[in-house]
Write an enzyme that holds these catalytic residues in place. Sequence first.
Site, PDB file in Angstrom:
ATOM      1  N   GLN A  12       0.826  -1.209   0.000  1.00 48.25           N
ATOM      2  CA  GLN A  12       0.000   0.000   0.000  1.00 48.25           C
ATOM      3  C   GLN A  12       0.865   1.265   0.000  1.00 48.25           C
ATOM      4  O   GLN A  12       0.634   2.190  -0.776  1.00 48.25           O
ATOM      5  CB  GLN A  12      -0.908  -0.012   1.241  1.00 48.25           C
ATOM      6  CG  GLN A  12      -1.950   1.091   1.228  1.00 48.25           C
ATOM      7  CD  GLN A  12      -2.444   1.444   2.630  1.00 48.25           C
ATOM      8  OE1 GLN A  12      -1.874   1.024   3.638  1.00 48.25           O
ATOM      9  NE2 GLN A  12      -3.509   2.210   2.678  1.00 48.25           N
ATOM     10  N   ARG A  36       6.260 -10.802  -5.192  1.00 51.21           N
ATOM     11  CA  ARG A  36       5.422 -11.311  -6.290  1.00 51.21           C
ATOM     12  C   ARG A  36       5.898 -10.791  -7.645  1.00 51.21           C
ATOM     13  O   ARG A  36       5.965  -9.570  -7.851  1.00 51.21           O
ATOM     14  CB  ARG A  36       3.967 -10.855  -6.083  1.00 51.21           C
ATOM     15  CG  ARG A  36       3.321 -11.474  -4.860  1.00 51.21           C
ATOM     16  CD  ARG A  36       2.252 -10.573  -4.288  1.00 51.21           C
ATOM     17  NE  ARG A  36       2.845  -9.424  -3.593  1.00 51.21           N
ATOM     18  CZ  ARG A  36       2.152  -8.520  -2.897  1.00 51.21           C
ATOM     19  NH1 ARG A  36       0.854  -8.610  -2.804  1.00 51.21           N
ATOM     20  NH2 ARG A  36       2.765  -7.509  -2.306  1.00 51.21           N
ATOM     21  N   ASP A  52      12.804 -11.765  -2.226  1.00 55.83           N
ATOM     22  CA  ASP A  52      12.276 -12.177  -0.925  1.00 55.83           C
ATOM     23  C   ASP A  52      13.248 -11.627   0.107  1.00 55.83           C
ATOM     24  O   ASP A  52      14.413 -12.036   0.146  1.00 55.83           O
ATOM     25  CB  ASP A  52      12.217 -13.720  -0.869  1.00 55.83           C
ATOM     26  CG  ASP A  52      11.754 -14.212   0.496  1.00 55.83           C
ATOM     27  OD1 ASP A  52      11.552 -13.368   1.397  1.00 55.83           O
ATOM     28  OD2 ASP A  52      11.604 -15.433   0.655  1.00 55.83           O
ATOM     29  N   TYR A 142       2.890  -7.374  15.960  1.00 56.99           N
ATOM     30  CA  TYR A 142       3.310  -6.299  15.048  1.00 56.99           C
ATOM     31  C   TYR A 142       3.896  -5.134  15.853  1.00 56.99           C
ATOM     32  O   TYR A 142       4.993  -4.655  15.568  1.00 56.99           O
ATOM     33  CB  TYR A 142       2.092  -5.842  14.235  1.00 56.99           C
ATOM     34  CG  TYR A 142       2.311  -4.666  13.332  1.00 56.99           C
ATOM     35  CD1 TYR A 142       3.191  -4.722  12.264  1.00 56.99           C
ATOM     36  CD2 TYR A 142       1.595  -3.478  13.530  1.00 56.99           C
ATOM     37  CE1 TYR A 142       3.363  -3.631  11.423  1.00 56.99           C
ATOM     38  CE2 TYR A 142       1.760  -2.391  12.699  1.00 56.99           C
ATOM     39  CZ  TYR A 142       2.645  -2.466  11.644  1.00 56.99           C
ATOM     40  OH  TYR A 142       2.803  -1.389  10.820  1.00 56.99           O
TER      41      TYR A 142
HETATM   42  N1  SER Z   1      -2.021   0.380   9.658  1.00 57.68           N
HETATM   43  C1  SER Z   1      -1.349  -0.483  10.575  1.00 57.68           C
HETATM   44  C2  SER Z   1      -2.225  -1.573  11.048  1.00 57.68           C
HETATM   45  O1  SER Z   1      -3.403  -1.341  11.163  1.00 57.68           O
HETATM   46  C3  SER Z   1      -0.866   0.303  11.762  1.00 57.68           C
HETATM   47  O2  SER Z   1       0.397   0.765  11.508  1.00 57.68           O
HETATM   48  O3  SER Z   1      -1.747  -2.615  11.333  1.00 57.68           O
END
Ligand code: SER
Length: 318
Positions: A12, A36, A52, A142
């Site tokens: 994105q 890809r 990769d 994350y």
């Molecule tokens: N846009 C990201 C997420 O929602 C946050 O950094 O994981």
Amino acid sequence: MDKILVIGAAGQLGSELTRALADQFGGDQVIATDLRATASSLFPYCRFEVLDVMDKDALGTLVKKEKVTQIYHLAAVLSATGEKNPHFAWQLNMDSLLYVLELAKEQALAKIYWPSSIAVFGPGTPKINTPQFCEKNPNTVYGISKLAGEGWCNYYFEKYGVDVRSLRYPGLIGYKSLPGGGTTDYAVDIYHKAIAKQPFTCFLSEDSYLPMMYMPDAIKATLDLMNAPREAIKIRSSYNLAGISFSPKEIFESISKQVPGFEIKYQPDFRQAIADSWPDSIDDSYARANWRWQPSYDLDGMTQDILTHLPTFFPSQT
Ligand code: SER
């Protein structure tokens, strides 16, 4: 002359940032890479290579062969997807950053860009105007990987002088590509439904405020940060960055002004808990003071721009 390598270029952020980098440095000086092969069609204006990022040797060979001077490392597993496979998310997000930082040290690369996120914050963090320096208790893999990554960036700068720069992006909203696996993705999906004249089911509750940013502001912030003189960059972990804060109800109202009859319903799922642990809004005064950051878009300005341009990019939805 600078040679730029973009890792995760088809994502994105990458698909728009790569274009901006080609505009700045020239298409010949930019190499877009992605996992890809089909992504090559997105980059008619610069070179494309399949890469990769977990293939450390292939990464090293490409950087040396092409005499790369700057790496934009954008590949990551985001918050919602990360919770489904936490160990993989940790491995990809962490190992790849360490490969890039180590390469930057070994090859004396000029600059590295690596994105962090509002996901570094968590329960216990002040939610309104979240300060740059405060308690952080990320509760997604994350967020944990981004917070650890910030520490590594700072370490490589302090120990080895690697000029690595980073921003804690809010949720990014654009019309040129689709996000993948984030908690803030609803704010992109909602525009697609509005254009398709379909009702929207939101996976967050109507009053879930989150920090967000329109993509042109995110691109500008990234280039401003990377083009600032080395000595202007006072924070080597990652800078807080703010654009707009809104709730699902407010973005719905903004769209409804231009799409009468648009409908929304709320069905919160596991992503609600993630959103609840993140800030409502961000204090980015260090970015404003150190390299003169200033966003341009408000919610209605973003809505108008997206509703105007989205049908050109996704014509099948109209
Ligand atoms: N846009 C990201 C997420 O929602 C946050 O950094 O994981």
